[in-house]
Structures are given as C-alpha cells and as structure tokens.
Design a protein around this motif. Structure first.
Motif, PDB file in Angstrom:
ATOM      1  N   VAL A  39      91.655  54.180 -45.536  1.00 52.65           N
ATOM      2  CA  VAL A  39      90.721  55.273 -45.801  1.00 52.65           C
ATOM      3  C   VAL A  39      90.281  55.214 -47.255  1.00 52.65           C
ATOM      4  O   VAL A  39      91.100  54.962 -48.153  1.00 52.65           O
ATOM      5  N   ILE A  40      89.008  55.484 -47.498  1.00 48.65           N
ATOM      6  CA  ILE A  40      88.532  55.714 -48.862  1.00 48.65           C
ATOM      7  C   ILE A  40      87.865  57.074 -48.904  1.00 48.65           C
ATOM      8  O   ILE A  40      87.059  57.415 -48.036  1.00 48.65           O
ATOM      9  N   THR A  41      88.229  57.890 -49.900  1.00 50.46           N
ATOM     10  CA  THR A  41      87.719  59.255 -49.998  1.00 50.46           C
ATOM     11  C   THR A  41      87.151  59.514 -51.379  1.00 50.46           C
ATOM     12  O   THR A  41      87.623  58.965 -52.377  1.00 50.46           O
ATOM     13  N   SER A  42      86.148  60.356 -51.431  1.00 50.62           N
ATOM     14  CA  SER A  42      85.550  60.739 -52.705  1.00 50.62           C
ATOM     15  C   SER A  42      86.336  61.868 -53.348  1.00 50.62           C
ATOM     16  O   SER A  42      87.203  62.488 -52.726  1.00 50.62           O
ATOM     17  N   GLY A  43      86.003  62.150 -54.603  1.00 44.87           N
ATOM     18  CA  GLY A  43      86.816  63.056 -55.413  1.00 44.87           C
ATOM     19  C   GLY A  43      86.931  64.467 -54.896  1.00 44.87           C
ATOM     20  O   GLY A  43      87.992  65.085 -54.989  1.00 44.87           O
ATOM     21  N   ALA A  44      85.855  65.041 -54.359  1.00 46.24           N
ATOM     22  CA  ALA A  44      85.882  66.451 -53.987  1.00 46.24           C
ATOM     23  C   ALA A  44      86.940  66.761 -52.943  1.00 46.24           C
ATOM     24  O   ALA A  44      87.500  67.857 -52.926  1.00 46.24           O
ATOM     25  N   PHE A  45      87.223  65.828 -52.055  1.00 43.26           N
ATOM     26  CA  PHE A  45      88.209  66.076 -51.005  1.00 43.26           C
ATOM     27  C   PHE A  45      89.599  65.549 -51.384  1.00 43.26           C
ATOM     28  O   PHE A  45      90.548  65.688 -50.611  1.00 43.26           O
ATOM     29  N   THR A  46      89.755  64.994 -52.575  1.00 46.45           N
ATOM     30  CA  THR A  46      90.986  64.284 -52.918  1.00 46.45           C
ATOM     31  C   THR A  46      92.219  65.171 -52.901  1.00 46.45           C
ATOM     32  O   THR A  46      93.264  64.783 -52.361  1.00 46.45           O
ATOM     33  N   VAL A  64      98.757  55.809 -43.630  1.00 52.89           N
ATOM     34  CA  VAL A  64      97.412  55.847 -44.195  1.00 52.89           C
ATOM     35  C   VAL A  64      97.429  55.130 -45.535  1.00 52.89           C
ATOM     36  O   VAL A  64      98.212  55.461 -46.427  1.00 52.89           O
ATOM     37  N   ILE A  65      96.577  54.120 -45.666  1.00 58.61           N
ATOM     38  CA  ILE A  65      96.443  53.348 -46.899  1.00 58.61           C
ATOM     39  C   ILE A  65      95.190  53.854 -47.600  1.00 58.61           C
ATOM     40  O   ILE A  65      94.081  53.724 -47.075  1.00 58.61           O
ATOM     41  N   SER A  66      95.352  54.464 -48.765  1.00 62.66           N
ATOM     42  CA  SER A  66      94.288  55.252 -49.378  1.00 62.66           C
ATOM     43  C   SER A  66      93.647  54.558 -50.571  1.00 62.66           C
ATOM     44  O   SER A  66      94.311  53.870 -51.344  1.00 62.66           O
ATOM     45  N   ALA A  67      92.351  54.787 -50.711  1.00 62.37           N
ATOM     46  CA  ALA A  67      91.595  54.377 -51.886  1.00 62.37           C
ATOM     47  C   ALA A  67      90.651  55.525 -52.248  1.00 62.37           C
ATOM     48  O   ALA A  67      90.370  56.395 -51.417  1.00 62.37           O
ATOM     49  N   PHE A  68      90.142  55.504 -53.487  1.00 62.58           N
ATOM     50  CA  PHE A  68      89.351  56.627 -53.976  1.00 62.58           C
ATOM     51  C   PHE A  68      88.127  56.112 -54.726  1.00 62.58           C
ATOM     52  O   PHE A  68      88.188  55.103 -55.420  1.00 62.58           O
ATOM     53  N   GLY A  69      87.001  56.811 -54.571  1.00 68.29           N
ATOM     54  CA  GLY A  69      85.781  56.414 -55.253  1.00 68.29           C
ATOM     55  C   GLY A  69      84.704  57.469 -55.110  1.00 68.29           C
ATOM     56  O   GLY A  69      84.812  58.383 -54.288  1.00 68.29           O
ATOM     57  N   ALA A  70      83.650  57.353 -55.915  1.00 69.85           N
ATOM     58  CA  ALA A  70      82.548  58.307 -55.877  1.00 69.85           C
ATOM     59  C   ALA A  70      81.724  58.147 -54.607  1.00 69.85           C
ATOM     60  O   ALA A  70      81.610  57.054 -54.049  1.00 69.85           O
ATOM     61  N   LEU A  83      82.171  49.071 -50.338  1.00 66.55           N
ATOM     62  CA  LEU A  83      81.756  48.605 -49.018  1.00 66.55           C
ATOM     63  C   LEU A  83      80.818  47.408 -49.139  1.00 66.55           C
ATOM     64  O   LEU A  83      80.893  46.464 -48.349  1.00 66.55           O
ATOM     65  N   ALA A  84      79.942  47.444 -50.132  1.00 62.91           N
ATOM     66  CA  ALA A  84      79.017  46.326 -50.326  1.00 62.91           C
ATOM     67  C   ALA A  84      79.756  45.034 -50.666  1.00 62.91           C
ATOM     68  O   ALA A  84      79.285  43.943 -50.325  1.00 62.91           O
ATOM     69  N   ARG A  85      80.910  45.164 -51.324  1.00 67.73           N
ATOM     70  CA  ARG A  85      81.709  43.976 -51.650  1.00 67.73           C
ATOM     71  C   ARG A  85      82.488  43.465 -50.456  1.00 67.73           C
ATOM     72  O   ARG A  85      83.165  42.439 -50.539  1.00 67.73           O
ATOM     73  N   GLY A  86      82.466  44.208 -49.364  1.00 70.37           N
ATOM     74  CA  GLY A  86      83.169  43.774 -48.170  1.00 70.37           C
ATOM     75  C   GLY A  86      84.588  44.270 -48.059  1.00 70.37           C
ATOM     76  O   GLY A  86      85.359  43.767 -47.218  1.00 70.37           O
ATOM     77  N   PHE A  89      87.701  49.084 -44.625  1.00 69.06           N
ATOM     78  CA  PHE A  89      88.201  50.430 -44.394  1.00 69.06           C
ATOM     79  C   PHE A  89      87.927  50.809 -42.948  1.00 69.06           C
ATOM     80  O   PHE A  89      87.022  50.269 -42.311  1.00 69.06           O
ATOM     81  N   ASP A  90      88.722  51.761 -42.463  1.00 64.46           N
ATOM     82  CA  ASP A  90      88.488  52.314 -41.135  1.00 64.46           C
ATOM     83  C   ASP A  90      87.706  53.620 -41.195  1.00 64.46           C
ATOM     84  O   ASP A  90      86.908  53.913 -40.312  1.00 64.46           O
ATOM     85  N   LEU A  91      87.945  54.406 -42.259  1.00 63.27           N
ATOM     86  CA  LEU A  91      87.364  55.744 -42.366  1.00 63.27           C
ATOM     87  C   LEU A  91      86.900  55.977 -43.794  1.00 63.27           C
ATOM     88  O   LEU A  91      87.601  55.604 -44.743  1.00 63.27           O
ATOM     89  N   VAL A  92      85.719  56.582 -43.938  1.00 64.44           N
ATOM     90  CA  VAL A  92      85.242  57.014 -45.247  1.00 64.44           C
ATOM     91  C   VAL A  92      85.119  58.530 -45.236  1.00 64.44           C
ATOM     92  O   VAL A  92      84.779  59.127 -44.207  1.00 64.44           O
ATOM     93  N   ILE A  93      85.392  59.155 -46.396  1.00 63.08           N
ATOM     94  CA  ILE A  93      85.234  60.601 -46.562  1.00 63.08           C
ATOM     95  C   ILE A  93      84.417  60.805 -47.833  1.00 63.08           C
ATOM     96  O   ILE A  93      84.847  60.423 -48.925  1.00 63.08           O
ATOM     97  N   LEU A  94      83.245  61.393 -47.695  1.00 59.30           N
ATOM     98  CA  LEU A  94      82.358  61.540 -48.841  1.00 59.30           C
ATOM     99  C   LEU A  94      81.302  62.596 -48.560  1.00 59.30           C
ATOM    100  O   LEU A  94      81.310  63.221 -47.500  1.00 59.30           O
ATOM    101  N   SER A  95      80.414  62.818 -49.524  1.00 59.90           N
ATOM    102  CA  SER A  95      79.380  63.829 -49.365  1.00 59.90           C
ATOM    103  C   SER A  95      78.460  63.483 -48.198  1.00 59.90           C
ATOM    104  O   SER A  95      78.285  62.317 -47.842  1.00 59.90           O
ATOM    105  N   GLU A  96      77.861  64.527 -47.638  1.00 67.57           N
ATOM    106  CA  GLU A  96      77.016  64.319 -46.452  1.00 67.57           C
ATOM    107  C   GLU A  96      75.873  63.342 -46.728  1.00 67.57           C
ATOM    108  O   GLU A  96      75.562  62.472 -45.898  1.00 67.57           O
ATOM    109  N   GLY A  97      75.250  63.459 -47.908  1.00 68.07           N
ATOM    110  CA  GLY A  97      74.168  62.555 -48.243  1.00 68.07           C
ATOM    111  C   GLY A  97      74.636  61.120 -48.377  1.00 68.07           C
ATOM    112  O   GLY A  97      73.962  60.182 -47.931  1.00 68.07           O
TER     113      GLY A  97
END
Length: 270
Positions: A39-46, A64-70, A83-86, A89-97
C-alpha cells in the motif's frame, strides 16, 4: 499481535469484534494463505492509517507493507512518480483528484474507488509565536498579506491554495515573494523548525506536531473539502485482500478511530 493486545489500544472487546467482523465481511478473508498487501498512502490519511493497519493485521493475519508519498506532483517520492517508475503496489490511498488522474492514466482500476474520509485545510504557527486571525475571508487575506513567510504543500491542498485561493483573494503577487511550496516533507516540520512563519496543509497533517499551535481551518466560504480515497492498482497481485483492506478502512467500525486524527470518516453514523 494477540487479540487481547487490542486492550492496549484502548479498544473494548466489543469494538474488536466489530473490527474483526468488518474485515471478515469485506471480501477476501478466510483464504488458506495470509496475504502481503503493498500500500502507498498520502499524508492526509497517514495518522489514521498508522492506527488502523495494526488492527487489520491482527484481525486477519495479513501483512501490510506500507509506503508514503504526496497525492500529486512530480517529487521523487510522490505517488504518481513512484507508480511511473514501476514500483509495485496493490492499493493506493490519496486525494480524490489524484486518484482520478491515476484512473485516467490507466494506473488504477476504473470503478475501484472507495472513499475513506473527508479532509479540510488548516493553518498552524510555531508555539510561542503570534496566532494570526484566519476566521473570516478578510482576516485570512490580511494575514496572508502581512505574513513574512508562508509554507504550503506541493500536494492537493497546496495546489488549491496556489492556483485558486491566492489569486481569488488577490494575494498571489505577494505570495510570489513570501510563499514556499514544500516538497517531500510535511509543512508542519518546516514551520516547527522556524523556516516559515505560517503553514497551511490538511488538518490531519498539522495537528500532530507538538511544536505547533493549530490556529484553525480556512473559512467555509473558501474551504476545500477533499475526499481521500483508496483504489486498486492495475495489475495488483493481492487484489481481493487489498479490496478487503480498503473496505475495512472505510467501515463504520473504525470511524471513531479515524475522527481524532483530524478527518471526517465517511463510515461515521449521522
């Protein structure tokens, strides 16, 4: 973690049973082999995420193996960049936009979005310094014009501030000199060490800095309320387990754990 250890989180056995039921009815539970979910999640939900993941792992046996980013932007550790680097992840958590942009680019599965919580933008200053007024639109404008330095995120909240709110308030020219867009760290850290007088970011990313005074949220007339949402990455190896995890994070059973982190949980009873 043994089930009785949930008591150290301040949870009753009844709430633990609700959490367990939320996991087991969300789909994907009960397989013969425990899953490793990336999983990679953005800061607001961290902060909410850090509280909930150990509970989920204990209830299901999954890891759950976690990573964090904007949520957005081209910083090396932002979710789009990783993600662009390849990176897998199985799940992303981030802003709706940010999530919708990943759906359009083909990196997140269409129709997989699950909203987790709503978030507002707030402001903070370093403890012991004057607390400026942002309680009205006019007060906010005056505060922005008078501030010697203003830090804001390079992610979703900062993009709204710099491209919409600052021009709307007529302070964009002033912020060209005093504004600072923060990459790859929380705005609160910049304000806490004295590198900016005033900082704006999602409430959930500011309130955990003990070195700061949280001064409030933007006035409702100019507030941006964002959903933070989960989505399945295209090609996810643990798709069912990742979907189960997202449903757990959105469930009513965890709402009162999410709320104190500065978010409005979508699973809350109204």
């Amino acid at each position: 973690m043994h089930r009785t250890h949930f008591l150290t989180w301040g949870l009753s056995r009844g709430l633990f049973r609700l959490l367990l039921a939320a996991c087991l009815t969300a789909g994907g539970a009960g397989s013969a082999w425990a899953a490793d979910i990336r999983v990679i999640t953005s800061g607001a939900f961290t902060e909410a995420y850090k509280k909930l993941i150990p509970l989920y792992e204990a209830a299901t046996g999954n890891t759950v193996i976690s990573a964090f980013g904007a949520s957005i932007g081209n910083a090396p550790d932002s979710i789009p960049s990783r993600l662009a680097r390849g990176e897998a992840f199985d799940l992303v958590i981030l802003s709706e936009g940010g999530l919708e942009a990943l759906v359009k680019s083909g990196q997140v599965q269409p129709g997989s979005r699950i909203d987790l919580a709503r978030s507002k933008i707030g402001a903070a200053v370093r403890k012991g310094t004057p607390r400026p007024d942002i309680s009205s639109v006019e007060a906010l404008k005056a505060t922005l014009l008078n501030a010697k330095s203003v830090a804001y995120s390079a992610s979703a909240s900062g993009t709204y501030l710099s491209t919409e709110l600052f021009p709307k308030l007529g302070v964009a020219e002033r912020l060209k000199d005093t504004g600072r867009r923060i990459l790859s760290e929380r705005v609160g850290a910049v304000v806490a060490r004295g590198d900016a007088e005033l900082g704006f970011q999602q409430v959930s990313e500011l309130i955990y800095f003990t070195e700061l005074d949280f001064i409030g949220t933007l006035p409702e007339e100019v507030q941006q309320t964002l959903y933070f949402s989960a989505g399945l990455v295209r090609g996810a190896k643990e798709e069912e387990a990742a979907r189960q995890l997202a449903r757990f994070l959105a469930s009513a059973a965890v709402a009162e754990i999410v709320r104190p982190t500065g978010l409005d949980p979508v699973g809350a009873k109204r």
